[in-house]
Design a protein around this motif. Structure first.
Motif: not given
Length: 220
Positions: A6, A8, A101, A104, A158, A196, A198, A209, A211
């Motif tokens: 992931y 962020s 979603c 995570m 999501a 979130s 995907s 992912n 975020l």
């Protein structure tokens, strides 16, 4: 176990900018079944058909390859997925987005359960969401709520993409937070807002992912 990488950004400063979480294939399937389920409110006697559970599982298997997964491997896009028609890909991508979603939310935000925002609104008001009202997908809780009136920890949008994601996807997701109904705002006033997404890596089609938090301010 296989991992989901992931990323962020600074809109979620308490989440690492890059990381990975390990999930078994069974974990993925269980999250696909559980995400958004309003039957956690036992007093309201929701009866969930088995066909709904089987449909979600089928979508997962059509979207990512859960077989022959080894430790430190990655979930990859199903080899059959590119051959599907766009109208077939849409519900699969949606299910992958909701499932990831939930995954995570549990691992990075300590959420125990998620419920569809629309379902909570219906339980609180007895009606559907007003037409044209933008809102996120899910409410997430750290413990199983006893009532729809209980405050949530997260309010989440999501997104599921069949390829990579772009800034346009983030902008579109952010708009879903722009006019949250007052009924929901009362139980989500202190909730962390999370987007979130995907998506699949462009080269090796690893399931990944991203975020972030909404890039617009909320207006009620």
């Amino acid at each position: 176990m296989p991992i989901v990488e992931y990323t962020s950004d600074r809109n979620l400063p308490h989440i690492n900018s890059h990381g990975a979480e390990d999930f078994s294939p069974l974990d993925v399937l269980l999250h696909s079944i559980a995400v958004g389920n309003p039957s956690i409110f036992a007093a309201h006697n929701y009866s969930r058909p088995l066909e709904n559970i089987l449909l979600r599982i089928a979508y997962i298997y059509n979207g990512i390859d859960l077989r022959n997964q080894n430790s430190n491997s990655w979930f990859r896009q199903s080899s059959y997925f590119p051959a599907l028609d766009g109208s077939e890909k849409t519900p699969i991508s949606y299910t992958l987005g909701m499932t990831q979603c939930s995954m995570m939310a549990e691992r990075l935000f300590n959420a125990a359960v998620t419920v569809h925002l629309d379902a909570v609104y219906n339980l609180l008001t007895g009606t559907g969401i007003p037409r044209g009202c933008a809102r996120p997908d899910l409410l997430a809780y750290t413990t199983t709520p006893r009532s729809p009136h209980d405050p949530c920890k997260l309010i989440m949008e999501a997104k599921g993409r069949s390829g990579g994601y772009s800034s346009t996807d983030i902008t579109e997701a952010s708009r879903q937070f722009s006019s949250i109904p007052q009924t929901i705002a009362k139980i989500a006033g202190n909730a962390q807002e999370v987007i979130s997404i995907s998506h699949f890596a462009y080269t090796k089609l690893f399931w990944r992912n991203h975020l972030t938090a909404p890039h617009v301010s909320r207006s009620n």
